[in-house]
Motif scaffolding. Structure first.
Motif, PDB file in Angstrom:
ATOM      1  N   ARG A  95      77.942  60.567 -10.633  1.00  0.00           N
ATOM      2  CA  ARG A  95      78.989  60.510  -9.533  1.00  0.00           C
ATOM      3  C   ARG A  95      80.044  59.691 -10.277  1.00  0.00           C
ATOM      4  N   LYS A 100      80.981  66.651  -7.783  1.00  0.00           N
ATOM      5  CA  LYS A 100      81.204  66.593  -6.307  1.00  0.00           C
ATOM      6  C   LYS A 100      79.959  66.258  -5.444  1.00  0.00           C
ATOM      7  N   SER A 101      80.155  65.875  -4.120  1.00  0.00           N
ATOM      8  CA  SER A 101      78.894  65.336  -3.450  1.00  0.00           C
ATOM      9  C   SER A 101      78.003  66.361  -2.957  1.00  0.00           C
ATOM     10  N   SER A 102      78.248  67.496  -2.907  1.00  0.00           N
ATOM     11  CA  SER A 102      77.244  68.581  -2.790  1.00  0.00           C
ATOM     12  C   SER A 102      76.296  68.775  -4.081  1.00  0.00           C
ATOM     13  N   THR A 103      77.281  68.813  -5.215  1.00  0.00           N
ATOM     14  CA  THR A 103      76.417  68.844  -6.628  1.00  0.00           C
ATOM     15  C   THR A 103      75.446  67.657  -6.809  1.00  0.00           C
ATOM     16  N   SER A 222      81.193  77.152   0.803  1.00  0.00           N
ATOM     17  CA  SER A 222      82.366  76.642   0.034  1.00  0.00           C
ATOM     18  C   SER A 222      83.533  77.506   0.108  1.00  0.00           C
ATOM     19  N   PRO A 244      85.432  76.267  -5.639  1.00  0.00           N
ATOM     20  CA  PRO A 244      84.811  74.867  -6.057  1.00  0.00           C
ATOM     21  C   PRO A 244      83.754  74.976  -7.331  1.00  0.00           C
ATOM     22  N   GLU A 247      85.370  75.315 -10.600  1.00  0.00           N
ATOM     23  CA  GLU A 247      86.485  74.556 -10.813  1.00  0.00           C
ATOM     24  C   GLU A 247      86.537  73.615 -12.194  1.00  0.00           C
ATOM     25  N   ARG A 248      85.304  73.315 -12.208  1.00  0.00           N
ATOM     26  CA  ARG A 248      85.054  72.322 -13.570  1.00  0.00           C
ATOM     27  C   ARG A 248      85.043  73.129 -14.798  1.00  0.00           C
ATOM     28  N   GLN A 290      81.847  67.813   5.098  1.00  0.00           N
ATOM     29  CA  GLN A 290      82.374  66.892   4.254  1.00  0.00           C
ATOM     30  C   GLN A 290      81.417  65.615   4.430  1.00  0.00           C
ATOM     31  N   GLY A 294      77.705  67.313   1.306  1.00  0.00           N
ATOM     32  CA  GLY A 294      78.787  68.137   1.193  1.00  0.00           C
ATOM     33  C   GLY A 294      78.468  69.645   1.931  1.00  0.00           C
ATOM     34  N   TRP A 295      78.593  70.860   1.136  1.00  0.00           N
ATOM     35  CA  TRP A 295      78.435  71.865   1.858  1.00  0.00           C
ATOM     36  C   TRP A 295      77.207  72.324   2.723  1.00  0.00           C
TER      37      TRP A 295
END
Length: 402
Positions: A95, A100-103, A222, A244, A247-248, A290, A294-295
């Motif tokens: 974290r 991300k929260s979904s990950t 997403s 998303p 993105e990384r 949200q 997450g998703w």
């Protein structure tokens, strides 16, 4: 008295005499340890933090030498973490890395079995044999693909423990689990079926969701929920898709064609969009996504299954993924795979292994194929139809601006 057997004698801060036995090693190595022992001793006497160089050295030494340093009071004992304690700390570290929260929710789900199986077990005592028993138990109730993913996640966590010098070696290191053949879970969803589904969707936004997945290859939910009206370039016939997932990797978005099969449904969504609304899909849908998971909170699968039952269509596995892979299979039959993967946001190797399958139409065409026959390209009429659609869109766009 014996050659190459070394020990370090020193006086502790409390005045007691201490002996640090190093054992057999080269003189140069013993002298290097002595320098760090002097630094640790000086820091203790002065009540100051140890020098950074010594801290880095201490973090990299083995358990045996650290235990000897702790035995003479130069350092504290190495923390004795249980597996579940360590995995909880590992999630916190992920974290803090900005995942991300979904990950994070996915990681937590994937390591839950290991937390339960090894609960209370010291991290340093887990052996390769223990891991084999753990994997064998999971194999009885999980599919090969799910098993491979979960073992991969736990292996990663244990490898991070090795890099932090909490473990000397990774007990999961030699465990290999096959994910099986991805084609066994892949289903081509014909356009005719999708049209039947679209016909019974409860509203325009649900129709557009299926359309974007099957005809434009978007990831659901997403990518779809992040789409804005500003991402649609009506005049040039293109659409910028936020991504998303990539993105990384330095790819926060990709640009795809505004396919003719998608345009009519975007038209319908535009007509019912309130004045000044930025996003294409309703705000309520995005709010659900949200939450902490997450998703996953979007819960589109449950409603989608109800729509399929209403259309009297048997649900196919991996509902949204197979719509996306069917789109990529269709595109790959017409356009170069490098172009298709740019549009879909994956790589050719991933596409060929996980997404693209020959369609029934390809098999039918192959019946008349002769080696050396040039491949027929799409007629110019197809391009003309696309240009015509773009001109029509430009006119509509102009009227909207007016």
């Amino acid at each position: 008295t014996r050659p190459n057997m070394w020990r370090i004698l020193f006086v502790a801060p409390d005045g007691s005499r201490k002996t640090l036995r190093l054992g057999k090693m080269a003189k140069r190595s013993a002298e290097a340890i002595q320098r760090h022992v002097d630094a640790l001793l000086a820091a203790k006497i002065a009540g100051q933090p140890m020098p950074r160089e010594t801290a880095v050295w201490l973090d990299g030494i083995g358990d045996r030498l650290r235990a000897r340093l702790a035995g003479v009071g130069l350092v504290g004992s190495k923390p004795r973490l249980t597996v579940d304690q360590y995995l909880a700390e590992w999630l916190v570290s992920k974290r803090l890395e900005g995942l991300k929260s979904s990950t994070l929710a996915t990681l937590k789900h994937d390591i839950a079995d290991a937390e339960q199986w090894f609960a209370g077990r010291l991290l340093s005592t887990v052996t390769g044999e223990d891991v084999e028993q753990f994997v064998a138990a999971l194999r009885k109730r999980l599919s090969p693909a799910t098993l491979a993913k979960r073992v991969q996640r736990v292996r990663q966590a244990f490898q991070d423990a090795c890099e932090r010098n909490l473990l000397e070696r990774n007990p999961f290191g030699r465990i290999r689990v096959s994910s099986g053949n991805p084609a066994e879970r892949r289903v081509y969803v014909p356009v005719q079926q999708v049209e039947r589904v679209i016909a019974v969707c409860p509203n325009v936004h649900w129709k557009l969701l299926f359309v974007l997945s099957r005809y434009a290859g978007l990831r659901i939910p997403s990518e779809a929920l992040l789409l804005k009206w500003g991402d649609v370039d009506w005049e040039r016939g293109r659409m910028t898709v936020p991504s998303p997932k990539t993105e990384r990797q330095g790819k926060p978005y990709r640009v795809i064609p505004l396919f003719p099969s998608v345009k009519p449904y975007l038209d319908q969504a535009w007509e019912i969009t309130p004045e000044g609304e930025e996003f294409i899909f309703p705000e309520a849908w995005r709010r659900r996504s949200q939450g902490p998971a997450g998703w996953v909170n979007a819960n589109f699968r449950t409603v989608a299954l109800k729509i399929l039952r209403k259309a009297e269509i048997e649900p196919w596995p991996r509902l949204w993924q197979n719509l996306r892979s069917s789109c990529e299979s269709d595109l790959a039959a017409t356009f170069p795979i490098a172009t298709v993967t740019k549009w879909l946001g994956n790589s050719p190797s991933v596409a060929l292994r996980h997404y693209v399958d020959p369609t029934d139409e390809a098999f039918e065409r192959a019946k008349n194929w002769v080696p050396g026959t040039p491949k027929k390209r799409a007629k110019s009429g197809a391009l003309g139809a696309q240009n015509s659609a773009q001109q029509e869109r430009a006119l509509i766009c102009t009227s909207r601006k007016d």
